[in-house]
Design a protein around this motif. Structure first.
Motif, short mmCIF file in Angstrom:
data_model
loop_
_atom_site.label_atom_id
_atom_site.label_comp_id
_atom_site.label_asym_id
_atom_site.label_seq_id
_atom_site.Cartn_x
_atom_site.Cartn_y
_atom_site.Cartn_z
N TYR A 134 116.14 41.01 30.01
CA TYR A 134 114.97 41.55 30.72
C TYR A 134 115.44 42.02 32.10
O TYR A 134 116.12 41.29 32.81
CB TYR A 134 113.88 40.50 30.88
CG TYR A 134 112.74 40.95 31.76
CD1 TYR A 134 111.75 41.80 31.25
CD2 TYR A 134 112.65 40.54 33.08
CE1 TYR A 134 110.70 42.22 32.06
CE2 TYR A 134 111.61 40.96 33.89
CZ TYR A 134 110.63 41.80 33.38
OH TYR A 134 109.60 42.23 34.18
N MET A 135 115.06 43.26 32.46
CA MET A 135 115.43 43.82 33.76
C MET A 135 114.20 44.42 34.43
O MET A 135 113.39 45.09 33.78
CB MET A 135 116.49 44.92 33.58
CG MET A 135 117.84 44.41 33.11
SD MET A 135 118.77 45.65 32.19
CE MET A 135 118.03 45.49 30.57
N ASN A 136 114.06 44.18 35.73
CA ASN A 136 112.96 44.72 36.50
C ASN A 136 113.48 45.10 37.88
O ASN A 136 114.08 44.27 38.57
CB ASN A 136 111.83 43.69 36.63
CG ASN A 136 110.64 44.23 37.38
OD1 ASN A 136 110.64 44.29 38.61
ND2 ASN A 136 109.61 44.62 36.65
N GLU A 137 113.29 46.33 38.28
CA GLU A 137 113.78 46.78 39.57
C GLU A 137 112.97 47.96 40.07
O GLU A 137 112.23 48.59 39.31
CB GLU A 137 115.26 47.17 39.48
CG GLU A 137 115.54 48.31 38.52
CD GLU A 137 117.02 48.60 38.37
OE1 GLU A 137 117.83 47.86 38.95
OE2 GLU A 137 117.36 49.58 37.69
N ASN A 138 113.12 48.26 41.35
CA ASN A 138 112.43 49.41 41.92
C ASN A 138 113.00 50.69 41.34
O ASN A 138 114.22 50.86 41.25
CB ASN A 138 112.60 49.45 43.45
CG ASN A 138 111.79 48.37 44.14
OD1 ASN A 138 112.27 47.26 44.35
ND2 ASN A 138 110.55 48.69 44.48
N ALA A 139 112.11 51.60 40.96
CA ALA A 139 112.56 52.91 40.50
C ALA A 139 113.06 53.71 41.71
O ALA A 139 112.61 53.51 42.84
CB ALA A 139 111.41 53.64 39.81
N ARG A 140 114.00 54.60 41.46
CA ARG A 140 114.55 55.44 42.52
C ARG A 140 114.52 56.90 42.10
O ARG A 140 114.61 57.21 40.90
CB ARG A 140 115.99 55.02 42.86
CG ARG A 140 116.12 53.63 43.47
CD ARG A 140 117.56 53.24 43.70
NE ARG A 140 117.68 51.90 44.26
CZ ARG A 140 117.79 51.62 45.54
NH1 ARG A 140 117.81 52.60 46.43
NH2 ARG A 140 117.90 50.37 45.98
N ASP A 148 107.53 53.59 44.76
CA ASP A 148 106.57 52.50 44.63
C ASP A 148 106.68 51.82 43.28
O ASP A 148 106.46 50.62 43.15
CB ASP A 148 105.14 53.03 44.82
CG ASP A 148 104.83 53.34 46.27
OD1 ASP A 148 105.41 52.69 47.14
OD2 ASP A 148 104.02 54.24 46.53
N ASP A 149 106.98 52.62 42.25
CA ASP A 149 106.98 52.10 40.89
C ASP A 149 108.14 51.14 40.62
O ASP A 149 109.19 51.21 41.26
CB ASP A 149 107.08 53.25 39.88
CG ASP A 149 105.76 53.98 39.75
OD1 ASP A 149 104.74 53.41 40.17
OD2 ASP A 149 105.75 55.11 39.24
N LYS A 150 107.92 50.28 39.67
CA LYS A 150 108.96 49.39 39.15
C LYS A 150 109.41 49.90 37.78
O LYS A 150 108.58 50.31 36.97
CB LYS A 150 108.42 47.97 39.00
CG LYS A 150 108.07 47.27 40.30
CD LYS A 150 109.30 46.67 40.94
CE LYS A 150 108.92 45.76 42.09
NZ LYS A 150 110.09 45.13 42.70
N SER A 151 110.69 49.88 37.54
CA SER A 151 111.19 50.20 36.21
C SER A 151 111.53 48.90 35.50
O SER A 151 112.07 47.97 36.11
CB SER A 151 112.43 51.10 36.29
OG SER A 151 113.50 50.43 36.92
N THR A 152 111.19 48.81 34.24
CA THR A 152 111.45 47.60 33.46
C THR A 152 112.16 47.95 32.16
O THR A 152 112.01 49.05 31.62
CB THR A 152 110.14 46.85 33.13
OG1 THR A 152 109.29 47.72 32.37
CG2 THR A 152 109.43 46.43 34.40
N LYS A 153 112.90 47.00 31.66
CA LYS A 153 113.60 47.17 30.38
C LYS A 153 113.70 45.82 29.68
O LYS A 153 114.05 44.81 30.32
CB LYS A 153 114.99 47.76 30.58
CG LYS A 153 115.76 47.98 29.29
CD LYS A 153 117.17 48.50 29.55
CE LYS A 153 117.13 49.93 30.02
NZ LYS A 153 118.51 50.50 30.13
N ILE A 154 113.38 45.81 28.41
CA ILE A 154 113.50 44.60 27.59
C ILE A 154 114.40 44.94 26.41
O ILE A 154 114.22 45.97 25.76
CB ILE A 154 112.14 44.12 27.08
CG1 ILE A 154 111.21 43.78 28.26
CG2 ILE A 154 112.30 42.90 26.18
CD1 ILE A 154 109.80 43.44 27.84
N SER A 186 113.19 48.49 24.89
CA SER A 186 111.94 49.08 25.33
C SER A 186 112.00 49.22 26.84
O SER A 186 112.20 48.23 27.55
CB SER A 186 110.75 48.20 24.92
OG SER A 186 109.54 48.75 25.43
N SER A 187 111.86 50.43 27.34
CA SER A 187 111.97 50.66 28.78
C SER A 187 110.82 51.50 29.30
O SER A 187 110.22 52.29 28.58
CB SER A 187 113.30 51.36 29.11
OG SER A 187 113.39 52.60 28.44
#
Length: 215
Positions: A134-140, A148-154, A186-187
């Protein structure tokens, strides 16, 4: 590329040459019940770049590196573990100047290895493993600015593998590994973005030497 190939050939030549040296019986004893092994990867580089790095956890395109270890329950069986817990709160602000940048990654894999007879310095094996990530970080944006958005990946993965360990000196080995696996990812690039699901079934080979040492 030519320098890397030459250094690789030289490294294996050294291992083959040293194998001809007579040693006391048992000097290169392979792992037995209770042995712990920690492992990293090594890429020969004559240009001055980094040689050692952590092992991949799960699919290589996930970009997650972590600590890898093996615990032998007998001379023919071992459990393998790999994991990463990565937390960053940098204080870096986003494009609006209000939210601090943050990153969170957690990943773990567990597998079983079955070791075969091999030879005095050579241990061959096969096995299987599963991985969760599981990864969660600020989108660039393209310029590297934090949004502002967060990008996530499972990610979920499973694979079978085969490889070998060749002991170049007592309790230290070099090895290689080939695997065939299934990865489901899934991202989401941001809150307003759509989920993107990727399913991949493919073979892979460790792109560098595995280097490990016994405890």
């Amino acid at each position: 590329m030519k320098k890397i190939i030459l250094s690789t050939v030289a490294l294996f030549a050294f291992g083959i040459a040293s194998a001809q040296i007579k040693t006391d019986a048992g000097t290169f004893a392979k792992p037995a019940a209770g042995t712990w092994i920690v492992e990293a990867t090594m890429t020969p580089d004559l240009t001055g770049g980094g040689i050692f790095k952590l092992s991949n956890v799960g699919s290589s395109d996930w970009g997650i590196l972590g600590v890898k270890a093996r615990k032998f329950s007998s001379d023919k069986s071992a459990l393998r573990f790999a994991g990463n817990l990565h937390v960053v709160s940098s204080g870096e602000k986003n494009v609006n100047g209000d939210n601090a940048a943050a990153e969170f990654t957690v990943a773990a894999s567990v597998g079983v290895e079955k070791h075969m007879a091999g030879a005095e310095r050579l241990s061959t094996y096969w096995g299987y493993e599963g991985t969760l990530a599981y990864m969660n970080e600020n989108a660039r944006d393209a310029a590297g600015n934090i949004l502002d958005d967060k990008s996530t990946k499972i990610g979920v993965g499973a694979n079978v593998f085969t490889g070998f360990d060749y002991y170049i000196m007592p309790k230290i080995y070099l090895g290689a590994e080939v695997s065939y696996g299934l990865a489901l990812t899934s991202s989401k690039a941001g809150e307003d973005a759509d989920n993107v699901t990727k399913i991949e079934l493919s073979p892979s080979i460790t792109p560098s030497f595995r280097i490990g040492w016994q405890f």
